[in-house]
Design an enzyme around this catalytic site. Structure first.
Site, PDB file in Angstrom:
ATOM      1  N   HIS A  72       0.909  -1.293  -0.072  1.00  0.00           N
ATOM      2  CA  HIS A  72      -0.155  -0.118  -0.036  1.00  0.00           C
ATOM      3  C   HIS A  72       0.940   1.289   0.069  1.00  0.00           C
ATOM      4  CE1 HIS A  72      -4.198  -1.556   1.334  1.00  0.00           C
ATOM      5  NE2 HIS A  72      -3.433  -2.381   0.741  1.00  0.00           N
ATOM      6  N   TYR A 196      -9.221   5.242   7.516  1.00  0.00           N
ATOM      7  CA  TYR A 196      -9.356   5.637   9.000  1.00  0.00           C
ATOM      8  C   TYR A 196     -10.536   6.707   8.926  1.00  0.00           C
ATOM      9  CZ  TYR A 196      -5.074   3.322  10.240  1.00  0.00           C
ATOM     10  OH  TYR A 196      -4.009   2.342  10.333  1.00  0.00           O
ATOM     11  N   PRO A 288      -3.946   0.005  18.759  1.00  0.00           N
ATOM     12  CA  PRO A 288      -3.790  -0.411  17.468  1.00  0.00           C
ATOM     13  C   PRO A 288      -3.740   0.628  16.411  1.00  0.00           C
ATOM     14  CG  PRO A 288      -5.997  -1.182  18.237  1.00  0.00           C
ATOM     15  CD  PRO A 288      -5.283  -0.436  19.556  1.00  0.00           C
ATOM     16  N   LYS A 292       1.339  -0.378  15.294  1.00  0.00           N
ATOM     17  CA  LYS A 292       2.665  -0.294  15.653  1.00  0.00           C
ATOM     18  C   LYS A 292       3.105  -1.799  16.377  1.00  0.00           C
ATOM     19  CE  LYS A 292       4.399   2.946  13.436  1.00  0.00           C
ATOM     20  NZ  LYS A 292       3.973   2.590  12.102  1.00  0.00           N
ATOM     21  N   TYR A 380       4.011   6.395  10.065  1.00  0.00           N
ATOM     22  CA  TYR A 380       3.017   5.236   9.825  1.00  0.00           C
ATOM     23  C   TYR A 380       3.864   4.261   8.807  1.00  0.00           C
ATOM     24  CZ  TYR A 380      -1.250   2.780   8.537  1.00  0.00           C
ATOM     25  OH  TYR A 380      -2.104   1.809   8.433  1.00  0.00           O
TER      26      TYR A 380
HETATM   27  C1  PHB Z   1      -5.600  -4.697  10.473  1.00  0.00           C
HETATM   28  O1  PHB Z   1      -5.924  -4.366   9.165  1.00  0.00           O
HETATM   29  O2  PHB Z   1      -5.969  -5.348  11.227  1.00  0.00           O
HETATM   30  C2  PHB Z   1      -5.216  -3.193  10.956  1.00  0.00           C
HETATM   31  C3  PHB Z   1      -4.841  -2.123   9.908  1.00  0.00           C
HETATM   32  C4  PHB Z   1      -4.686  -0.825  10.479  1.00  0.00           C
HETATM   33  C5  PHB Z   1      -4.526  -0.640  11.914  1.00  0.00           C
HETATM   34  C6  PHB Z   1      -4.839  -1.637  12.901  1.00  0.00           C
HETATM   35  C7  PHB Z   1      -5.091  -2.919  12.387  1.00  0.00           C
HETATM   36  O3  PHB Z   1      -4.112   0.532  12.413  1.00  0.00           O
END
Ligand code: PHB
Ligand code: APR
Length: 387
Positions: A72, A196, A288, A292, A380
């Site tokens: 990505h 997000y 989460p 990280k 990130y």
């Molecule tokens: C996930 O795909 O499980 C995932 C992706 C981004 C995050 C947390 C979990 O910030």
């Protein structure tokens, strides 16, 4: 029984450590209380930083990840009726992330350990660590494993950290008044990149695992039980939080996994006592939102591998003595980033209109200023090792 490094826990930290040590000619035994099937099915996060990908490839366990992982080059922040892309290729050229489930990493590591004749024991009972100051040993299921060093890779609820005498470790922590309800669904992702979403109903995240499996999270109250969330309620809430921009429709499908993840920030200092070294979730937890957790575990294990190699090859303890300090720099950067992403995107019960305005103003800044967006992007994708 004797080995050089006794490793408690077969999560990503313990398994990768065992494998990296093997590549340096150092022996280890991994002791895991759960079954192999359980650890291979445990659904966790799925975003690998560039440095994590590179580490797995260099260790010779990256083949399937390279084939099946999804590279990505950006993420979307969605709020106030619009989506805003954070373009990694422009802001942090040459650096990206790979979406590949943590349990796939675990499967690949277990397969690699077993193929190399590694000693990984599952369903081991009553693991306890002893004599941490010198000549440490581990007991389990009536057996004794003597080792030069113990690596506590047994996660937040393990036995290693609590074995350190009272008063040695300083704990830093923060709990959040909400949790994430996570689901896995058999449906094509509705977007190519992660979304997000900040809404007045709470945070939502659209992620994925493959072209046919999507992963979603919803901010929910901390005491939520999965039974309170039948499938229809989950889809309705995901739609309400994600279908906030014109033209975006959420595709739905069969939900194949559901779970609630508490949100916590936690660090112990130092990450070491005597001959016990803590790595991964045993030493620190991040919420989460910044993805990280796994990446920090990999970073710890890289540092620990170099330190143990210097110790076993030349008897030098310098790197081992510096292990905690070397890890904690990165740990605290990730702590700040994860806390910041969390406060930027979630709703808080005690938010007042002033607090909400601040949050939206910061989101506007992050999505309009190249400097601010670069800060997000750089953290990130993960700071380079050694910085
Ligand atoms: C996930 O795909 O499980 C995932 C992706 C981004 C995050 C947390 C979990 O910030
Ligand atoms: N004895 C043996 N094994 C144990 C014990 C014990 N007493 N207690 C826990 N374990 C095992 C757990 O069953 C688990 O398999 O230790 C392992 C720890 O693995 P993880 O929790 O996955 O932790 P870690 O390897 O540090 O991985 C990094 O960061 O944010 C997270 O999701 C991310 O789990 C990932 C973690």
């Amino acid at each position: 029984m004797r080995t050089q490094v006794g490793i408690i826990g077969a999560g990503p930290a313990g398994l990768l450590l065992s494998h990296l040590l093997h590549l340096r000619g150092i022996s280890s035994v991994v002791l895991e209380k759960r079954s192999r099937d359980y650890v291979e099915r445990r659904v966790r996060a799925g975003v690998l930083e560039q440095g994590t990908v590179d580490t797995l490839v260099e260790a010779g366990v990256g083949e399937r990840m390279r084939r099946e992982g999804l590279p990505h080059h950006g993420i979307e922040l969605r709020y106030g009726g619009a989506g805003h892309r954070i373009p990694f290729e422009k802001l942090v050229p040459g650096r990206s992330i790979t979406v590949y489930g943590q349990q796939e990493v675990v499967k690949d590591l277990i397969a690699a350990r077993l193929a190399a004749g590694g000693d990984v024991r599952f369903e081991v009972e009553d693991v306890a660590v002893h004599s941490l100051e010198s000549q440490p040993y581990v007991t389990f299921g009536g057996e004794r494993l003597d080792c030069d060093v113990i690596a506590g890779c047994d996660g937040f609820h393990g036995v290693s950290r609590p074995a350190v005498p009272e008063g040695v470790l300083t704990v830093f922590e923060r709990e959040y008044p909400f949790a994430w309800l996570g689901i896995l669904a058999r449906v094509k992702p509705s977007s190519e990149e992660l979304i997000y979403a900040r809404t007045d109903r709470g945070f939502a995240l659209h992620s994925m695992r493959s072209p046919t499996v999507s992963r979603f999270y919803l901010q929910v109250p901390a005491d939520t039980r999965v039974e309170e969330w039948p499938d229809e309620r989950i889809w309705a809430e995901l739609r309400a939080r994600l279908e906030s921009v014109p033209g975006f429709t959420l595709a739905t499908g069969e939900i194949i996994e559901k779970g609630v993840t508490p949100m916590r920030s936690f660090v112990v200092e130092p990450m070491q006592y005597g001959r016990l070294y803590l790595a991964g979730d045993a030493a620190h937890i991040v919420p989460p939102t910044g993805a990280k957790g796994l990446n920090l575990a990999v970073a710890d294990v890289r540092v620990l591998t170099e330190a143990l190699a210097a110790f076993f090859e030349h008897g030098s303890t310098e790197l081992l003595d510096g292990y905690s300090d070397a890890c904690l720099k990165r740990v605290w950067r990730a702590q700040h980033f994860s806390w910041w992403m969390t406060t930027l995107l979630h709703t808080f019960e005690d938010d007042d209109p002033y607090g909400r305005r601040l949050q939206l103003s910061y989101l506007d800044y992050v999505t309009s200023s190249e400097a601010a967006a670069t800060t997000l992007a750089e953290n990130y994708v993960g700071l380079p090792y050694g910085s």
